[in-house]
Design a protein around this motif. Structure first.
Motif, PDB file in Angstrom:
ATOM      1  N   TRP A  93       0.820  -1.218   0.000  1.00 55.87           N
ATOM      2  CA  TRP A  93       0.000   0.000   0.000  1.00 55.87           C
ATOM      3  C   TRP A  93       0.848   1.261   0.000  1.00 55.87           C
ATOM      4  O   TRP A  93       0.553   2.216  -0.723  1.00 55.87           O
ATOM      5  CB  TRP A  93      -0.926   0.013   1.211  1.00 55.87           C
ATOM      6  CG  TRP A  93      -2.087  -0.915   1.124  1.00 55.87           C
ATOM      7  CD1 TRP A  93      -2.508  -1.630   0.033  1.00 55.87           C
ATOM      8  CD2 TRP A  93      -2.976  -1.235   2.184  1.00 55.87           C
ATOM      9  NE1 TRP A  93      -3.613  -2.371   0.365  1.00 55.87           N
ATOM     10  CE2 TRP A  93      -3.926  -2.155   1.665  1.00 55.87           C
ATOM     11  CE3 TRP A  93      -3.071  -0.843   3.506  1.00 55.87           C
ATOM     12  CZ2 TRP A  93      -4.952  -2.672   2.445  1.00 55.87           C
ATOM     13  CZ3 TRP A  93      -4.101  -1.365   4.275  1.00 55.87           C
ATOM     14  CH2 TRP A  93      -5.025  -2.276   3.753  1.00 55.87           C
ATOM     15  N   ILE A  94       1.877   1.296   0.832  1.00 57.76           N
ATOM     16  CA  ILE A  94       2.748   2.481   0.887  1.00 57.76           C
ATOM     17  C   ILE A  94       3.376   2.721  -0.478  1.00 57.76           C
ATOM     18  O   ILE A  94       3.431   3.863  -0.959  1.00 57.76           O
ATOM     19  CB  ILE A  94       3.808   2.332   1.996  1.00 57.76           C
ATOM     20  CG1 ILE A  94       3.146   2.426   3.374  1.00 57.76           C
ATOM     21  CG2 ILE A  94       4.913   3.378   1.846  1.00 57.76           C
ATOM     22  CD1 ILE A  94       4.051   2.031   4.527  1.00 57.76           C
ATOM     23  N   ILE A 152       0.766   4.141  -2.845  1.00 59.95           N
ATOM     24  CA  ILE A 152       0.460   5.536  -2.513  1.00 59.95           C
ATOM     25  C   ILE A 152       1.571   6.459  -3.001  1.00 59.95           C
ATOM     26  O   ILE A 152       1.309   7.521  -3.581  1.00 59.95           O
ATOM     27  CB  ILE A 152       0.214   5.697  -1.000  1.00 59.95           C
ATOM     28  CG1 ILE A 152      -1.106   5.013  -0.616  1.00 59.95           C
ATOM     29  CG2 ILE A 152       0.215   7.164  -0.582  1.00 59.95           C
ATOM     30  CD1 ILE A 152      -1.300   4.814   0.877  1.00 59.95           C
ATOM     31  N   ALA A 161       1.398   6.634  -6.833  1.00 55.72           N
ATOM     32  CA  ALA A 161       0.263   7.468  -7.228  1.00 55.72           C
ATOM     33  C   ALA A 161       0.543   8.940  -6.959  1.00 55.72           C
ATOM     34  O   ALA A 161       0.250   9.808  -7.795  1.00 55.72           O
ATOM     35  CB  ALA A 161      -1.001   7.023  -6.480  1.00 55.72           C
ATOM     36  N   GLY A 162       1.138   9.226  -5.802  1.00 59.71           N
ATOM     37  CA  GLY A 162       1.495  10.603  -5.471  1.00 59.71           C
ATOM     38  C   GLY A 162       2.504  11.185  -6.448  1.00 59.71           C
ATOM     39  O   GLY A 162       2.391  12.344  -6.869  1.00 59.71           O
TER      40      GLY A 162
END
Length: 128
Positions: free
Chosen positions: A112-113, A116, A119-120
């Motif tokens: 997940w990290i 994220i 995506a960021g």
């Protein structure tokens, strides 16, 4: 290596991981003679979910890595995102297959990290 070639490494490795997980499902299906569903077979249930979970997360992340490469991010950035994600997927697979909750949880957290962060980075570079 170019950034796209680095992304290609993670695409290939994660594709092979999906094939490996699918093979594990098929091997139990064949030995237990279960064509559809899990037939109450606990081992098949676990292997099906391990494969399904990987199939749910891997495609989106691989698209993200390729997009970052096409946006021109350096290879090291692709390695960070791809390497952390792939490690997380392997941790999750081992943890879920062996019912090792800390490894499973750590694997999903790392996945997940990584997602994220990728995506960021895509959003940041798209609007910069």
């Amino acid at each position: 290596m170019t950034s796209l070639e680095v992304a290609g490494v993670y695409v290939a490795v994660n594709m092979l991981l999906l094939i490996y997980l699918a093979f594990r499902v098929v091997s139990v299906r064949q030995s237990a003679r279960i064509s559809i569903g899990t037939g109450g077979n606990e081992q098949l249930e676990v292997r099906t979910r391990v494969h399904g979970n990987a199939a749910e997360y891997i495609p989106a992340m691989l698209v993200g890595l390729v997009v970052l490469a096409l946006m021109g991010l350096p290879g090291w950035a692709i390695h960070v995102g791809g390497g952390a994600f792939t490690l997380g997927r392997v941790m999750h697979m081992v943890g879920m297959s062996g019912n090792i909750l800390p490894l499973r949880a750590g694997g999903i957290l790392l996945s997940w990290i990584s997602m994220i962060l990728v995506a960021g980075a895509i959003l940041f570079h798209a609007f910069a």
